[in-house]
Write a protein that holds these residues in place. Structure first.
Motif: not given
Length: 198
Positions: A65-91
């Motif tokens: 509770x009451x904690x600020x978090x940073x979330x990083x969202x990645x696109x993944x291909x079938x072989x787990x190749x990853x895109x650059x992350x897009x970041x958002x934060x929320x408390x």
């Protein structure tokens, strides 16, 4: 000759849809090169585990509770190749205060003890306190300790007192509400009466 694997495009428009005391729900748009086999990975600061989903939304749980978090969202291909992350934060929403008790009264003041919110550190939050009597404007104060005195009140008047937990960024908890009369002029408490007879 080495095989070059192209990275997928990042997701678009990551937003926070909702937050509670222990969870945050995120949503995003598909990457421009979206393919049916793509999945998405969500990493959370402070957590070693990651969350994988086939949908363009996810609810991350087991947060504090009451904690600020940073979330990083990645696109993944079938072989787990990853895109650059897009970041958002929320408390996350802070826990509501514990019990609100009256510790002293006068004809112009009300003293309160403020119960600590569950699962939160003392230096992580403040209490936001508002108070109002019928046909009077609101008063308010911010308190960092677990006790406070509301002053400048009218005698013999019923006040509605609303207390919330507040954290950095102004995120507030569910409210705890109680009503309390100030003393009338000439009224003494049982404690005062016993003391006067000793």
């Amino acid at each position: 000759m080495s095989l070059i694997i192209a990275e997928p495009n990042p997701v678009n428009n990551v937003i926070v849809l909702n937050h509670t005391t222990t969870s945050v729900t995120l949503s995003w748009d598909q990457p421009f090169d979206h393919k049916p086999e793509y999945t998405y990975k969500v990493a959370v600061n402070g957590n070693l585990s990651t969350n994988v989903t086939e949908n363009e939304f996810i609810t991350v749980t087991q947060l504090n509770p009451g904690t600020r978090y940073i979330f990083r969202v990645f696109t993944l291909t079938a072989d787990n190749t990853s895109a650059d992350p897009v970041t958002v934060s929320s408390t996350t929403v802070p826990s509501k205060p514990g019990a609100i008790n009256v510790t002293a009264l006068s004809n112009s003041s009300i003293s309160l003890s403020l119960g600590r919110p569950v699962d939160m550190e003392v230096n992580q939050y403040n209490f936001s306190i508002t108070y109002r009597a019928a046909n009077r404007s609101d008063g308010s104060l911010i308190e960092s300790s677990n006790s406070t005195t509301i002053q400048g009140l009218q005698s013999g008047t019923n006040y509605t007192i609303v207390v919330t937990t507040i954290v950095l960024g102004g995120v507030k908890s569910e409210a705890v509400v109680r009503s309390q009369f100030t003393r009338k002029w000439g009224e003494i408490s049982l404690v005062d009466w016993v003391a006067a007879r000793m």
